[in-house]
Design a protein around this motif. Structure first.
Motif, PDB file in Angstrom:
ATOM      1  N   ILE A  36       1.083   4.514   6.119  1.00  0.00           N
ATOM      2  CA  ILE A  36       0.591   4.148   4.674  1.00  0.00           C
ATOM      3  C   ILE A  36      -0.017   5.370   3.826  1.00  0.00           C
ATOM      4  O   ILE A  36      -0.353   5.468   2.754  1.00  0.00           O
ATOM      5  N   GLN A  37       0.121   6.372   5.026  1.00  0.00           N
ATOM      6  CA  GLN A  37      -0.605   7.677   4.201  1.00  0.00           C
ATOM      7  C   GLN A  37       0.651   8.705   3.452  1.00  0.00           C
ATOM      8  O   GLN A  37       1.786   8.240   3.323  1.00  0.00           O
ATOM      9  N   PRO A  38      -0.063   9.367   2.525  1.00  0.00           N
ATOM     10  CA  PRO A  38       1.052  10.197   1.620  1.00  0.00           C
ATOM     11  C   PRO A  38       2.073  10.889   2.303  1.00  0.00           C
ATOM     12  O   PRO A  38       2.155  11.459   3.066  1.00  0.00           O
ATOM     13  N   GLN A  93      -4.041   7.314  -5.286  1.00  0.00           N
ATOM     14  CA  GLN A  93      -5.286   6.695  -4.794  1.00  0.00           C
ATOM     15  C   GLN A  93      -6.625   7.533  -5.440  1.00  0.00           C
ATOM     16  O   GLN A  93      -7.507   7.109  -5.487  1.00  0.00           O
ATOM     17  N   MET A  94      -6.242   8.727  -5.870  1.00  0.00           N
ATOM     18  CA  MET A  94      -7.504   9.520  -6.258  1.00  0.00           C
ATOM     19  C   MET A  94      -7.953   9.356  -7.667  1.00  0.00           C
ATOM     20  O   MET A  94      -7.142   8.911  -8.388  1.00  0.00           O
ATOM     21  N   THR A 106       0.853  -1.148   0.150  1.00  0.00           N
ATOM     22  CA  THR A 106      -0.167   0.055   0.157  1.00  0.00           C
ATOM     23  C   THR A 106       0.972   1.066  -0.125  1.00  0.00           C
ATOM     24  O   THR A 106       1.869   1.194   0.791  1.00  0.00           O
ATOM     25  N   PRO A 107       0.532   2.361  -0.655  1.00  0.00           N
ATOM     26  CA  PRO A 107      -0.523   2.653  -1.623  1.00  0.00           C
ATOM     27  C   PRO A 107      -0.741   2.529  -2.795  1.00  0.00           C
ATOM     28  O   PRO A 107      -0.976   3.368  -3.668  1.00  0.00           O
ATOM     29  N   ILE A 125       1.368  16.569  -4.932  1.00  0.00           N
ATOM     30  CA  ILE A 125       0.368  16.879  -4.113  1.00  0.00           C
ATOM     31  C   ILE A 125       0.678  18.073  -3.507  1.00  0.00           C
ATOM     32  O   ILE A 125      -0.436  18.829  -3.298  1.00  0.00           O
ATOM     33  N   VAL A 178      -0.789  15.847   5.414  1.00  0.00           N
ATOM     34  CA  VAL A 178      -0.690  16.807   4.237  1.00  0.00           C
ATOM     35  C   VAL A 178      -0.913  18.270   4.863  1.00  0.00           C
ATOM     36  O   VAL A 178      -1.862  18.444   5.399  1.00  0.00           O
ATOM     37  N   GLY A 197       0.828   8.900  -2.117  1.00  0.00           N
ATOM     38  CA  GLY A 197      -0.384   8.075  -1.746  1.00  0.00           C
ATOM     39  C   GLY A 197      -1.692   8.765  -2.296  1.00  0.00           C
ATOM     40  O   GLY A 197      -2.779   8.163  -2.844  1.00  0.00           O
ATOM     41  N   THR A 198      -1.919  10.028  -2.186  1.00  0.00           N
ATOM     42  CA  THR A 198      -2.684  10.747  -2.562  1.00  0.00           C
ATOM     43  C   THR A 198      -3.005  10.772  -4.002  1.00  0.00           C
ATOM     44  O   THR A 198      -4.431  10.239  -4.613  1.00  0.00           O
TER      45      THR A 198
END
Lengths: 353, 179
Positions: A115-117, A175-176, A31-32, A256, A335, A171-172
């Motif tokens: 796991i976040q951006p 995933q977007m 992930t991600p 991002i 973010v 990640g953003t």
């Protein structure tokens, strides 16, 4: 015009890679970015390509090494901790001067992290990661459309310069979903006389290797390589300028962070602050010239990053510290909000960096 | 320039991401600029889920919503977490079968839709999300109700054709509560 479809950033990379002629994907899920592997697993068998989930990240980058040595367009993808595992292979690819395409959809670190951006692999991507004197072309998409266009560009540059091209996303963006159009475009083919395709008794053996025990020879190889890197620096830097015409302050952000920064630039303009944005699209080669030129006109810079501040060093180098550079940053998967960036711009106006 | 920022939140499994995808596809059909950003990771494995949908007639900047114009919630923790982030003058759509608490803010418009109950009565207990979407569409001319059938058909896989009709049914039920 081609139809607008909604797609995830990760899927856009996979589809664009196939359109670029990539028929070999080797990876290991994390992930991600797992949608890239999932898309490849579905599509590759239908078009005569290879999808292989390797036993590890290290195995997958070495499969890339092998397929590339055979002259194939090949890729792997991972996220931060997985890219660290691939670092040895990245160095070998560079030492062998063969092309590869690698995707890093970054997540928070260091270590297993979260796991976040994140954008905290900037140093790893642009300054090394693996050992030795080498560079990678690093592309930083800020939209789903760019995930696709920079993938096609990345494969092209990799073959053109016999280098690894890396997509450094987060990640953003991975995933977007956003609308995207795939235009029919011509994919350039490159001769690969060095490829290990079987000599059939008609030519001497080709050897793909990164071992040079004589220092004179290794130095010569490195000198030659850096001649090539110089061409990349001269010809391939890409960036976007936004509201820079009359700007007195300049925000610098990629991926991002640049999307968030654009909102802040709009808000600041509404408040009468003359601010613009320079968004590096290639992180290596870093778009030094445009920043150097901006430093002649603006009073200060504000760097926005999803890290403790990594690109800021390149901004300072590119501008020879001619103007102060502020930093708005969040780390670990957080973010910055447009308001935080706006506050950073307002601080710059007040002379607070 | 008109931009609508929609935040949808609830438990994993309630169709939060699907509802957002539906609105994004509808926006695409209306030739708007759209972005759809899901929560990912632990949320997918149970727990809370949310997604950010932005519809705009100009290119979308940040896909991350900090001040939603529209909040759609399907559980109490989500209402409590996001109620104060809604922009003044914004809208909140509450599944009132699952959330008994009332919104105390007076500067927002609140629609209490017994979405889960309506969906169950329609024989589609898992489509409460789409009841709320129906209510939302009623208030958003930039998306409009026209052509929703095309969007539903394009999103429901052919082997689940029966779901198309059910989706249309609950979307229509939801409309009444958006008035």
């Amino acid at each position: 015009m081609a139809e607008r479809v909604l797609m995830k950033g990760n899927e856009a990379i996979a589809e664009a890679a196939i359109r670029a002629g990539c028929r070999h994907y080797f990876g290991y899920p994390i992930t991600p970015q797992t949608e890239i592997a999932a898309y490849m697993a579905k599509k590759m068998p239908k078009i005569g390509g290879v999808f292989l989930q390797a036993e590890s990240e290290i195995a997958s980058i070495n499969m890339v090494y092998g397929a590339s040595a055979a002259g194939m367009r090949v890729m792997t993808s991972s996220s931060s901790p997985g890219i660290s595992l691939k670092a040895e292979g990245l160095s070998y690819l560079a030492g062998s001067d063969i092309p590869a395409f690698v995707v890093n959809v970054q997540r928070g670190g260091p270590g297993l992290g979260g796991i976040q951006p994140s954008q905290a692999d900037y140093f790893q991507a642009t300054k090394g990661g693996g050992h030795g004197d080498y560079r990678m072309i690093v592309l930083a998409p800020a939209s789903v459309q760019e995930m696709a266009s920079l993938t096609i560009k990345g494969f092209d540059l990799a073959d053109k310069y016999n280098m690894t091209a890396m997509i450094l996303a987060d990640g953003t963006i991975g995933q977007m979903m956003e609308p995207i159009t795939f235009e029919e475009e011509e994919i350039r083919q490159y001769d690969k006389p060095w490829a290990l395709t079987g000599h059939e008794g008609k030519r001497p053996h080709n050897v793909v290797n990164s071992l040079y025990l004589k220092p004179e020879e290794l130095e010569r190889k490195n000198f030659e390589r850096y001649e090539r890197y110089k061409l990349v620096e001269e010809n391939e830097a890409m960036w976007e300028e936004y509201m820079m015409e009359d700007a007195e302050y300049c925000v610098v952000a990629f991926g991002i962070a640049a999307r968030v920064a654009k909102n802040a630039v709009v808000s600041a303009r509404e408040k009468g602050i003359k601010v613009g944005l320079i968004r590096p699209i290639t992180l290596w080669p870093f778009p030094k010239k445009v920043l150097e030129q901006a430093a002649q006109r603006v009073k200060g810079f504000v760097c926005v990053e999803l890290s403790m501040g990594q690109m800021i060093e390149d901004v300072r180098l590119a501008t020879n510290c001619k103007r102060p550079v502020g930093l708005v940053c969040r780390s670990g998967g957080m973010v910055p909000s447009p308001d935080e960036v706006l506050a950073g711009i307002e601080n710059a106006v007040k002379g607070v960096y | 320039m008109k931009t609508t920022q929609i935040l949808i939140a609830g438990f994993g499994g309630q169709g939060i991401l699907f509802a957002g995808k539906f609105l994004a596809y509808k926006g695409l059909k209306e030739e708007l600029q759209v972005s759809w950003l899901p929560s990912y990771g632990p949320e997918m494995r149970g727990g809370t889920a949310n997604c950010n949908v932005i519809l705009s007639d100009t290119p979308v900047g940040s896909p991350i919503i900090t001040t939603p114009d529209v909040l759609m919630v399907m559980n109490l923790p989500s209402l409590q977490k996001y109620v104060d982030t809604v922009a003044p003058g914004g809208q909140i759509y509450v599944d009132s079968t699952l959330i008994q608490e009332k919104v105390t803010r007076t500067d927002v418009e609140v629609f209490y839709v017994p979405a889960t109950q309506l969906a169950r009565q329609a024989g589609a207990g898992s489509l409460a999300n789409m009841v709320l979407v129906g209510s939302l569409l009623e208030n958003h001319p930039e998306l409009s109700f026209d052509g929703v059938d095309n969007v539903v058909s394009s999103m429901v896989p052919p082997k689940k054709a029966a779901m198309i009709e059910l989706n249309m049914k609950v979307l229509t039920l939801g409309r009444e509560y958006g008035k």
